[in-house]
Motif scaffolding. Structure first.
Motif, mmCIF file in Angstrom:
data_model
loop_
_atom_site.group_PDB
_atom_site.id
_atom_site.type_symbol
_atom_site.label_atom_id
_atom_site.label_comp_id
_atom_site.label_asym_id
_atom_site.label_seq_id
_atom_site.Cartn_x
_atom_site.Cartn_y
_atom_site.Cartn_z
ATOM 1 N N LEU A 17 67.276 53.521 40.341
ATOM 2 C CA LEU A 17 66.099 53.114 41.099
ATOM 3 C C LEU A 17 65.406 54.392 41.575
ATOM 4 O O LEU A 17 65.997 55.197 42.302
ATOM 5 C CB LEU A 17 66.486 52.255 42.304
ATOM 6 C CG LEU A 17 65.333 51.867 43.248
ATOM 7 C CD1 LEU A 17 64.379 50.902 42.552
ATOM 8 C CD2 LEU A 17 65.860 51.265 44.544
ATOM 9 N N ILE A 18 64.170 54.577 41.149
ATOM 10 C CA ILE A 18 63.409 55.776 41.511
ATOM 11 C C ILE A 18 62.430 55.406 42.614
ATOM 12 O O ILE A 18 61.615 54.494 42.462
ATOM 13 C CB ILE A 18 62.651 56.330 40.297
ATOM 14 C CG1 ILE A 18 63.606 56.581 39.133
ATOM 15 C CG2 ILE A 18 61.909 57.613 40.664
ATOM 16 C CD1 ILE A 18 62.908 56.841 37.824
ATOM 17 N N VAL A 19 62.507 56.118 43.732
ATOM 18 C CA VAL A 19 61.655 55.826 44.886
ATOM 19 C C VAL A 19 60.816 57.059 45.205
ATOM 20 O O VAL A 19 61.343 58.170 45.315
ATOM 21 C CB VAL A 19 62.488 55.441 46.115
ATOM 22 C CG1 VAL A 19 61.582 55.182 47.322
ATOM 23 C CG2 VAL A 19 63.340 54.214 45.821
ATOM 24 N N ARG A 31 57.173 53.618 47.224
ATOM 25 C CA ARG A 31 57.035 52.736 46.061
ATOM 26 C C ARG A 31 58.200 53.025 45.120
ATOM 27 O O ARG A 31 58.691 54.159 45.047
ATOM 28 C CB ARG A 31 55.701 52.969 45.346
ATOM 29 C CG ARG A 31 54.504 52.590 46.209
ATOM 30 C CD ARG A 31 53.174 52.878 45.523
ATOM 31 N NE ARG A 31 52.915 51.963 44.421
ATOM 32 C CZ ARG A 31 51.763 51.958 43.737
ATOM 33 N NH1 ARG A 31 50.792 52.807 44.050
ATOM 34 N NH2 ARG A 31 51.581 51.097 42.743
ATOM 35 N N ALA A 32 58.616 51.983 44.408
ATOM 36 C CA ALA A 32 59.794 52.108 43.548
ATOM 37 C C ALA A 32 59.456 51.764 42.106
ATOM 38 O O ALA A 32 58.535 50.969 41.840
ATOM 39 C CB ALA A 32 60.915 51.213 44.058
ATOM 40 N N GLY A 37 59.121 53.670 34.209
ATOM 41 C CA GLY A 37 57.889 53.756 34.974
ATOM 42 C C GLY A 37 57.355 52.420 35.427
ATOM 43 O O GLY A 37 56.258 52.349 35.996
ATOM 44 N N LEU A 38 58.087 51.321 35.160
ATOM 45 C CA LEU A 38 57.659 49.993 35.592
ATOM 46 C C LEU A 38 57.897 49.843 37.096
ATOM 47 O O LEU A 38 58.999 50.082 37.578
ATOM 48 C CB LEU A 38 58.429 48.914 34.826
ATOM 49 C CG LEU A 38 58.199 48.872 33.309
ATOM 50 C CD1 LEU A 38 59.075 47.803 32.683
ATOM 51 C CD2 LEU A 38 56.722 48.604 32.998
ATOM 52 N N GLU A 39 56.858 49.412 37.818
ATOM 53 C CA GLU A 39 56.984 49.302 39.267
ATOM 54 C C GLU A 39 57.884 48.129 39.644
ATOM 55 O O GLU A 39 57.818 47.053 39.053
ATOM 56 C CB GLU A 39 55.613 49.149 39.912
ATOM 57 C CG GLU A 39 55.672 49.210 41.429
ATOM 58 C CD GLU A 39 54.334 49.514 42.055
ATOM 59 O OE1 GLU A 39 54.276 49.707 43.275
ATOM 60 O OE2 GLU A 39 53.329 49.568 41.307
ATOM 61 N N LEU A 40 58.707 48.369 40.658
ATOM 62 C CA LEU A 40 59.650 47.357 41.136
ATOM 63 C C LEU A 40 59.350 47.025 42.586
ATOM 64 O O LEU A 40 59.196 47.916 43.424
ATOM 65 C CB LEU A 40 61.092 47.876 41.016
ATOM 66 C CG LEU A 40 61.543 48.338 39.620
ATOM 67 C CD1 LEU A 40 62.938 48.938 39.690
ATOM 68 C CD2 LEU A 40 61.522 47.177 38.633
ATOM 69 N N GLY A 41 59.271 45.750 42.880
ATOM 70 C CA GLY A 41 59.061 45.314 44.255
ATOM 71 C C GLY A 41 57.682 45.657 44.790
ATOM 72 O O GLY A 41 56.802 46.143 44.088
#
Length: 375
Positions: A17-19, A31-32, A37-41
Motif C-alpha cells: 500500500l503506497i501512501v 492519498r493511497a 498506480g491505481l488509487e485506493l480508497g
C-alpha cells in the motif's frame, strides 16, 4: 537508507500500500494507491494532532484489510519541521516512511493533467507516484544520544551567535568611550582589563553565555563518550571535538548507512554535469543536502590541509598533478569526500588512522611523494 534505485523499486510489490502525504502546519492530506498506480480508497484529511494521527492510522488499517495488502510505505515531503511528529509516529508503529524531494513534486505535478495547478490533494497523489517509481530517500531520524547531540550542538550554535553579538556590543562601547583601551590591554576579555558601570550588563550577559557554553560542552563530551569511533577520530591531526560533534549531530548513527556515498549525497557533495552533444559543461557539486554538514566538512578540510601532512600532500597532488589538475576549491571538495570516507570507516571499525598508510593506499601518491621528497 538505500541509495540504489533498483533496490528502492524492488521494495514496492503487488502487496504494498503506497501512501502519499502532503504535509502542512495544521492539516495534512493523504492519498493511497497500489503498485500499478491505481488509487485506493478516498482521500484522507487529518490534523497535525494526536487524534488526527490516530484517524490516519485507522484509515491505513482499513485500506490494508480491505485491499488484502500486507505492507505499507508512506511518502512525504520534509516540509520544515512539521513532518517530524508524523515520522516519529510511523516509526513507533513500524510503518516504513520515506521522503521525496519537493523539487521532484513540483516538476512532476503536470504529468497527469498537464496543468501547473497546485493543491494539497494533487500533491499527495504526486508524492505517492514518486514513491511508486522509487524516487525517494529513506531519512535517518536521530535517536538516543544522537538526537541529544543534535539538540546540544544546535543550542551551542545559537549561543555562539549570542556571544558574537555581545562581543560586538562591547567593542562598540570601547570605540565610543575608550578607544585607547586595546592599546593598553591585548583583549577586553583578559583578567588584567577593567570595565565599569555601562559595561556591567554586557559583561554579566557575556559571563552567562560563557557559563552555558561550559554546560553544553560538558554535555557534548558526555554524549561523545558513548559513540563508537570518537576516540580514534579525535586522534587524527586536525580533527577536533567540535568537528566530530557536528558530524554526528548532522549524520546520526553510522549504522543507518551502508556506504559513505550516502553521506556524500546527504551533504550535497555529489557531482553534477550538464552535457549535451559535443558540449561538456562544468562539473559542480549539487548542494542538495544538509547545508550545515557541508559547511562543517569544508572548514574541517581547510584545517586538515594546514595541520595534517597526509591531507596536505593529497591537496598538493590534486592541484599540481600533470593530468587533470584540480583548482584549490575543487581539491578541497575532493578532500571533504575523503574525510567522509575516513570518518565512516573509523566509526564502523574503530581503527587508528595512520597518515602514511593513507598515502600509500592511494594510487599514484607513493610515486608523487617520492618525487616531492627528491625535489
Amino acid at each position: 537508507m538505500n541509495y540504489n534505485q533498483n533496490h528502492k523499486i524492488s521494495q514496492i510489490t503487488s502487496e504494498t500500500l503506497i501512501v502519499g502525504v502532503d504535509i502542512a502546519k495544521h492539516n495534512h492530506v493523504a492519498r493511497a494507491q497500489d503498485f500499478r498506480g491505481l488509487e485506493l480508497g478516498k482521500t484522507c484529511f487529518f490534523e497535525n494532532t494526536k487524534a488526527g494521527f490516530h484517524s490516519f492510522l485507522d484509515w491505513i488499517t482499513q485500506l490494508v484489510k480491505g485491499c488484502k495488502l500486507n505492507q505499507v510505505i508512506v511518502g512525504m515531503e520534509p516540509t520544515g519541521h512539521y513532518w517530524l511528529n508524523l515520522a516519529h509516529l510511523l516509526k513507533e508503529n513500524n510503518i516504513k516512511f520515506v521522503s521525496v524531494n519537493p523539487l521532484h513534486v513540483k516538476r512532476s505535478k503536470e504529468l497527469d493533467d498537464n496543468s501547473p495547478t497546485k493543491n494539497d490533494v494533487k500533491d499527495a497523489k504526486v508524492i505517492a507516484q514518486l514513491v511508486k517509481d522509487g524516487r525517494y530517500a529513506e531519512p535517518t531520524i536521530p535517536r538516543g544520544i544522537y538526537a541529544e547531540l543534535r539538540v546540544a550542538k544546535k543550542l551551542r550554535d545559537l549561543l555562539n551567535v549570542d556571544l558574537q553579538v555581545v562581543q560586538g556590543q562591547v567593542h562598540n562601547w570601547l570605540d565610543r568611550y575608550f578607544p585607547e583601551f586595546l592599546t593598553v590591554f591585548k583583549s577586553w576579555e583578559g583578567k588584567a582589563a577593567m570595565a565599569k558601570l555601562e559595561l556591567r550588563a554586557l559583561l554579566e550577559k557575556y559571563d552567562f553565555i560563557q557559563m552555558k557554553f561550559e554546560e553544553i560542552d560538558h554535555q557534548l563530551d558526555q554524549l561523545l563518550d558513548h559513540i563508537p569511533g570518537v576516540t580514534q577520530m579525535l586522534e587524527v591531526s586536525g580533527i577536533g571535538r567540535d568537528t566530530v560533534a557536528g558530524f554526528f549531530a548532522e549524520v546520526g548513527d553510522l549504522r543507518d548507512y551502508q556506504h559513505p556515498r550516502q553521506i556524500v549525497k546527504l551533504a550535497g557533495l555529489s557531482l553534477k554535469e550538464n552535457t549535451s552533444g559535443k558540449h561538456k559543461g562544468q562539473t559542480k557539486i549539487t548542494k542538495r543536502g544538509r547545508k550545515k554538514l557541508r559547511a562543517l566538512l569544508f572548514r574541517a578540510a581547510m584545517i586538515l590541509v594546514a595541520k595534517n601532512k597526509a591531507f596536505k600532500a593529497l591537496h598538493i597532488y590534486y592541484t599540481t598533478r600533470s593530468h587533470n589538475p584540480l583548482k584549490k576549491m575543487q581539491s578541497l571538495i575532493a578532500l571533504c569526500n575523503k574525510l567522509i570516507r575516513i570518518l565512516f570507516s573509523i566509526g564502523k571499525k574503530q581503527f587508528t588512522f595512520q597518515e602514511d598508510k593513507m598515502l600509500k593506499d592511494i594510487p599514484h601518491m607513493a610515486t608523487f611523494v617520492v618525487h616531492q621528497t627528491i625535489a
